[in-house]
Enzyme design. Structure first.
Site, mmCIF file in Angstrom:
data_model
loop_
_atom_site.group_PDB
_atom_site.id
_atom_site.type_symbol
_atom_site.label_atom_id
_atom_site.label_comp_id
_atom_site.label_asym_id
_atom_site.label_seq_id
_atom_site.Cartn_x
_atom_site.Cartn_y
_atom_site.Cartn_z
ATOM 1 N N ASP A 96 -3.186 -68.770 -67.331
ATOM 2 C CA ASP A 96 -2.551 -67.665 -66.740
ATOM 3 C C ASP A 96 -1.282 -68.488 -65.934
ATOM 4 O O ASP A 96 -1.391 -69.134 -65.185
ATOM 5 C CB ASP A 96 -3.466 -67.288 -65.531
ATOM 6 C CG ASP A 96 -2.610 -66.283 -64.628
ATOM 7 O OD1 ASP A 96 -1.737 -66.051 -64.552
ATOM 8 O OD2 ASP A 96 -3.507 -65.678 -63.819
ATOM 9 N N CYS A 102 -5.318 -60.405 -54.389
ATOM 10 C CA CYS A 102 -6.128 -60.182 -55.806
ATOM 11 C C CYS A 102 -6.812 -61.488 -56.011
ATOM 12 O O CYS A 102 -6.849 -61.962 -57.492
ATOM 13 C CB CYS A 102 -5.433 -59.931 -57.092
ATOM 14 S SG CYS A 102 -4.423 -58.160 -56.758
ATOM 15 N N LYS A 126 7.917 -61.320 -62.196
ATOM 16 C CA LYS A 126 7.957 -62.412 -61.367
ATOM 17 C C LYS A 126 8.948 -63.508 -61.731
ATOM 18 O O LYS A 126 8.876 -64.801 -60.931
ATOM 19 C CB LYS A 126 6.494 -63.079 -61.457
ATOM 20 C CG LYS A 126 5.198 -62.318 -60.625
ATOM 21 C CD LYS A 126 4.035 -62.947 -60.778
ATOM 22 C CE LYS A 126 2.702 -62.021 -60.688
ATOM 23 N NZ LYS A 126 2.478 -61.588 -59.232
ATOM 24 N N GLN A 173 2.325 -67.487 -62.224
ATOM 25 C CA GLN A 173 3.247 -68.271 -60.895
ATOM 26 C C GLN A 173 3.847 -69.523 -61.450
ATOM 27 O O GLN A 173 4.279 -70.199 -60.493
ATOM 28 C CB GLN A 173 1.974 -68.402 -59.876
ATOM 29 C CG GLN A 173 1.379 -67.196 -59.261
ATOM 30 C CD GLN A 173 2.311 -66.359 -58.435
ATOM 31 O OE1 GLN A 173 3.396 -66.919 -58.256
ATOM 32 N NE2 GLN A 173 2.030 -65.140 -58.222
ATOM 33 N N HIS A 195 -6.955 -65.478 -60.115
ATOM 34 C CA HIS A 195 -6.470 -64.074 -60.215
ATOM 35 C C HIS A 195 -7.440 -63.351 -60.560
ATOM 36 O O HIS A 195 -7.989 -63.828 -61.561
ATOM 37 C CB HIS A 195 -5.214 -63.915 -60.691
ATOM 38 C CG HIS A 195 -4.323 -62.611 -60.074
ATOM 39 N ND1 HIS A 195 -4.545 -61.513 -60.787
ATOM 40 C CD2 HIS A 195 -3.463 -62.261 -59.279
ATOM 41 C CE1 HIS A 195 -3.973 -60.702 -60.229
ATOM 42 N NE2 HIS A 195 -3.253 -60.999 -59.304
HETATM 43 C C1 LIG Z 1 -1.771 -66.035 -60.968
HETATM 44 C C2 LIG Z 1 -1.754 -64.592 -61.190
HETATM 45 N N1 LIG Z 1 -2.055 -63.988 -62.382
HETATM 46 C C3 LIG Z 1 -1.872 -62.822 -62.611
HETATM 47 C C4 LIG Z 1 -1.312 -61.815 -62.252
HETATM 48 C C5 LIG Z 1 -1.219 -60.547 -62.497
HETATM 49 O O1 LIG Z 1 0.194 -60.150 -62.754
HETATM 50 P P1 LIG Z 1 0.561 -58.842 -63.058
HETATM 51 O O2 LIG Z 1 0.449 -57.830 -62.184
HETATM 52 O O3 LIG Z 1 1.974 -58.824 -63.326
HETATM 53 O O4 LIG Z 1 -0.004 -58.469 -64.577
HETATM 54 C C6 LIG Z 1 -0.682 -62.379 -60.943
HETATM 55 C C7 LIG Z 1 0.084 -61.268 -60.146
HETATM 56 O O5 LIG Z 1 -0.047 -61.609 -58.948
HETATM 57 C C8 LIG Z 1 -0.732 -63.636 -60.652
HETATM 58 O O6 LIG Z 1 -0.116 -64.139 -59.478
#
Ligand SMILES: Cc1ncc(COP(=O)(O)O)c(C=O)c1O
Length: 401
Positions: free
Chosen positions: A192, A355, A218, A195, A115
């Site tokens: 990270d 993203c 999430k 997910q 991401h």
């Molecule tokens: C794998 C991953 N990392 C980071 C994020 C960023 O999360 P947030 O927008 O809640 O900060 C997301 C959100 O879509 C994601 O799917």
């Protein structure tokens, strides 16, 4: 048809919505909504400051939330920092740890599956420090494998930044094994978990990850709240990013000292209602059982895959998914055209690059549609989705796509 015992807990599902966008954000159960309302209606006071009942109760709930989350991921209390979300958590590590520990010639190892909130902060750190961002080559299926990771890591690698689950493919990364390899090279691993946390058991101690980031929204919780787990020696070694109320220990005219972790990272008024809501979300996940959530979602996903397997004119980019994500395009139909058809039918999918542009480049496509099956989805939702997919293919063909 299998009954869904959880759907009733999610008030938003009482309308005509067929919600397949849980990877973007999950729906919130009543217990979470009630806790947020309870804070706003009956406490609505700042923490750590007031001597009156409401303030003390809010403080108590805020710290109980930290305990609940620490137990949920098997961390120590001082290792759980509240942030605004995964993005804030990952930026905190990059800026507070990365900027102060990396030097020219050092390498940061990541992947095209990440991401943007994993890649961009480290691009910034690389530009500022002279370190280099390197990418683990992906397999033909778009996976990070242990073999490719072992081939890519070297003595110059100081930081590995990797997702636990990809937000485009839904694959689980072999984090535990990668952490063990990274540590042999003296590199730290930033995971990270945005997910992963809502789908699989996360035990940060067993993974031995150095940092682990996730978002409340999430995992059935409110927006505006996330967590950064960090090993205590690493957090102790990091400087706060923000300075202000509550984080200072002593303040003099020219200098100040700060409190220990996690307080030193939580300057100012935190999103107290969201922290309290996140506690309720974790309790809901615990009471329901991550295993039950996984099993129901897997059965429903298998049912979906079986129903769509003979439909032509859909291109799927992930052949299987550990977290029940399906990423696809209708053949010859740009994702933003396709999404309008589904939206009109009250089917929530997501269109775009999610993203994660680099994985779209890797797949040789501009954008995609993404859906996720989660435990509050029903067999009727899936039937309706499949019916609508078939109709949509026909509709766009007739329009000449
Ligand atoms: C794998 C991953 N990392 C980071 C994020 C960023 O999360 P947030 O927008 O809640 O900060 C997301 C959100 O879509 C994601 O799917």
């Amino acid at each position: 048809m299998k009954q869904n015992p959880w759907k009733k807990d999610f008030p938003q599902l009482n309308n005509q919505l067929h919600y397949f966008d849980s990877a973007a954000t999950s729906l919130k159960p009543t217990s979470v909504i009630e806790q947020v309302n309870y804070y706003n209606q009956q406490l609505s006071s700042n923490i750590n400051r007031g001597m009156y009942y409401e303030s003390q109760k809010a403080t108590e709930l805020y710290e109980e939330a930290r305990e609940t989350i620490a137990k949920f991921i098997h961390a120590d209390l001082n290792e759980v920092v509240f942030t605004r979300g995964t993005t804030s958590s990952l930026n905190m590590v990059a800026r507070s740890f990365g900027l102060n520990h990396l030097h020219p010639g050092d390498e940061i190892l990541t992947s095209e599956l990440e991401h943007h909130s994993s890649i961009l902060p480290w691009q910034y750190v690389a530009h500022k420090t002279g370190a280099k961002l390197q990418y683990i080559p992906l397999s033909d299926e778009g996976k990070v494998t242990l073999e490719s990771f072992e081939a890519a890591i070297n003595d110059k690698t100081k930081v590995v930044v990797i997702n636990h689950v990809s937000n485009v493919m839904g694959y689980v990364t072999p984090i535990k094994e990668m952490v063990a390899i990274a540590h042999e090279y003296g590199a730290i691993v930033v995971v990270d978990g945005a997910q992963a946390i809502q789908h699989i058991e996360v035990d940060v101690k067993s993974l031995d990850a150095d940092f682990y980031a996730f978002s409340g929204h999430k995992m059935l919780g409110p927006t505006g709240i996330g967590v950064l787990y960090g090993k205590s020696d690493l957090l102790d070694d990091m400087e706060p990013l923000e300075y202000g109320g509550d984080m200072a220990l002593d303040v003099m005219k020219q200098q100040f000292s700060w409190k220990e972790s996690p307080t030193k990272f939580e300057a100012g008024t935190m999103p107290i209602a969201s922290v309290i809501g996140l506690k309720a979300a974790v309790e809901y996940l615990q009471n329901t059982g991550i295993d039950n959530i996984h099993e129901y979602s897997k059965n429903l996903y298998d049912y979906f895959i079986d129903k769509i397997k003979d439909i032509k004119d859909i291109e799927f980019y992930n052949k299987s998914s550990d977290t029940f994500m399906f990423t696809f395009n209708l053949k010859n139909v740009p994702s933003h055209d396709a999404i309008s058809y589904f939206s009109e039918k009250h089917i929530a999918l997501r269109a775009g690059q999610h993203c994660a542009k680099l994985i779209h480049d890797f797949l040789g496509i501009h954008s995609s549609l993404r859906g996720t099956i989660y435990f509050y989805n029903t067999y009727e939702d899936v039937d309706f989705l499949v019916e609508t997919l078939i109709e949509a293919i026909d509709y766009f063909k007739k329009l000449g796509f």
